[in-house]
Design a protein around this motif. Structure first.
Motif: not given
Length: 366
Positions: A18-20, A15, A306, A26, A112, A22, A315, A3, A24
């Motif tokens: 939180w993506l990490h 963002l 996220a 980033p 990130t 969960h 998505h 992402i 993902h």
């Protein structure tokens, strides 16, 4: 998922965090060559403090609290007209924006991929992802692209169309700058209003600095966003003949190392997503600086977006749930921003006391 996030202010790094969390991967692209400094104090309100606590950053943010007490409205001679309490000006927690961005960067730098001094120039979506062209870096493909790049979002322009479709100008332009504490303020602020003009100054950095705002009412102005001298001249022209300490503040503005100029506007969109591209923070739903809710919206929006991506089967479902969750909250804040803008540039009067609801129901995502 891979992402890409555009924008390294508040919504973007939040963002990425939180993506990490969960699972993902980033990547964040930021036009500035380093983490952005400068800016005014920004405040967190209501549910945003819960998000900071879940991030494990609330106490660190409190360690950088400005400690502002009150803002006094003054007339031409500097006599007090009214006083705005700290809660009205500073929310539940006020921190200099430069401190906020530094804290968020430190919380995400190891998880990130940061691409500084770069920006997105083209987006091309298909069934396999979003093919991204950068100004400097090599082209790459991502599963999703999220625009967290503010009022003048490049991602919004590329994926949704020209800025003129979505940005609603509120009739205010303003400059922000940092100067020595030439007014001798002690953890307090002063505000001066005349018809169509507003000047404010508040102490920062243990009273060593002043953060100064100089705003004026005007319809659409044509100016070069990269020409500081032209912007300074616009401010000086509109404040010609103003009383109080404005002449000294204008002189200090010319000498300030940190300077920022822009219009106050709101972003109004029917949808915050288009295919594999979505928007968050001011890029999606700027409520204007007069709302005092931009930072909270950015933080909460990043958390919800996220979280929905983590729980939804795809998505498209996640983007719809994210918007459904936040739309009413955003519209309340935008109404407050418009109401405050109408008062902001009026002759000296008692300020409005109505405060928008700062709470939005948040669930903890798995």
């Amino acid at each position: 998922m891979r992402i890409l996030i555009s924008g390294g202010s508040v919504a973007g790094p939040a963002l990425a965090y939180w993506l990490h969390r969960h699972g993902h991967r980033p990547t964040l692209v930021e036009r500035a060559p380093v983490v952005r400094g400068g800016g005014a104090a920004i405040d967190f309100r209501g549910s945003a403090l819960q998000v900071l606590e879940w991030m494990g950053l609330l106490e660190e943010m409190r360690g950088h609290e400005t400690g502002m007490t009150e803002m006094t409205l003054v007339d031409d001679a500097g006599a007090a007209i009214a006083t705005l309490p700290a809660t009205a000006i500073s929310g539940d927690l006020e921190v200099l924006k430069s401190d906020v961005t530094a804290i968020l960067y430190e919380a995400t730098r190891d998880t990130t991929e940061y691409l500084f001094d770069d920006t997105i120039t083209a987006l091309d979506q298909d069934g396999s992802g979003v093919h991204v062209t950068f100004e400097r870096s090599r082209p790459r493909t991502f599963d999703l692209v999220i625009g967290a790049d503010g009022l003048h979002s490049a991602v919004r322009r590329l994926a949704f169309g020209p800025e003129s479709r979505y940005v609603r100008h509120l009739g205010i332009y303003g400059a922000l700058c940092t100067t020595p504490n030439l007014l001798g303020l002690d953890r307090a602020g002063l505000m001066y209003n005349t018809a169509g003009r507003n000047a404010l100054a508040f102490a920062a950095r243990d009273n060593a600095e002043l953060r100064v705002g100089l705003s004026f009412g005007a319809d659409h102005l044509d100016y070069d966003r990269h020409d500081r001298r032209q912007q300074e001249d616009l401010v000086a022209k509109h404040f010609a003949g103003a009383g109080w300490e404005v002449p000294r503040l204008l002189e200090a503005m010319r000498e300030a190392e940190e300077f920022f100029f822009d219009s106050s506007g709101q972003v109004v969109m029917d949808s915050w997503s288009a295919g594999r591209v979505a928007l968050v923070g001011d890029a999606a739903h700027c409520a204007a600086p007069t709302s005092g809710r931009g930072t909270s919206q950015a933080l909460i929006g990043a958390y919800v977006l996220a979280g929905e991506l983590a729980e939804a089967p795809d998505h498209t479902t996640a983007f719809a749930a994210y918007e459904r969750h936040l739309r009413d909250y955003v519209e309340r804040n935008q109404r407050h921003g418009r109401a405050a803008a109408r008062w902001f540039l009026q002759p000296p009067t008692e300020p409005p006391v109505e405060v928008a609801e700062d709470v939005v129901a948040l669930k903890q995502y798995a």
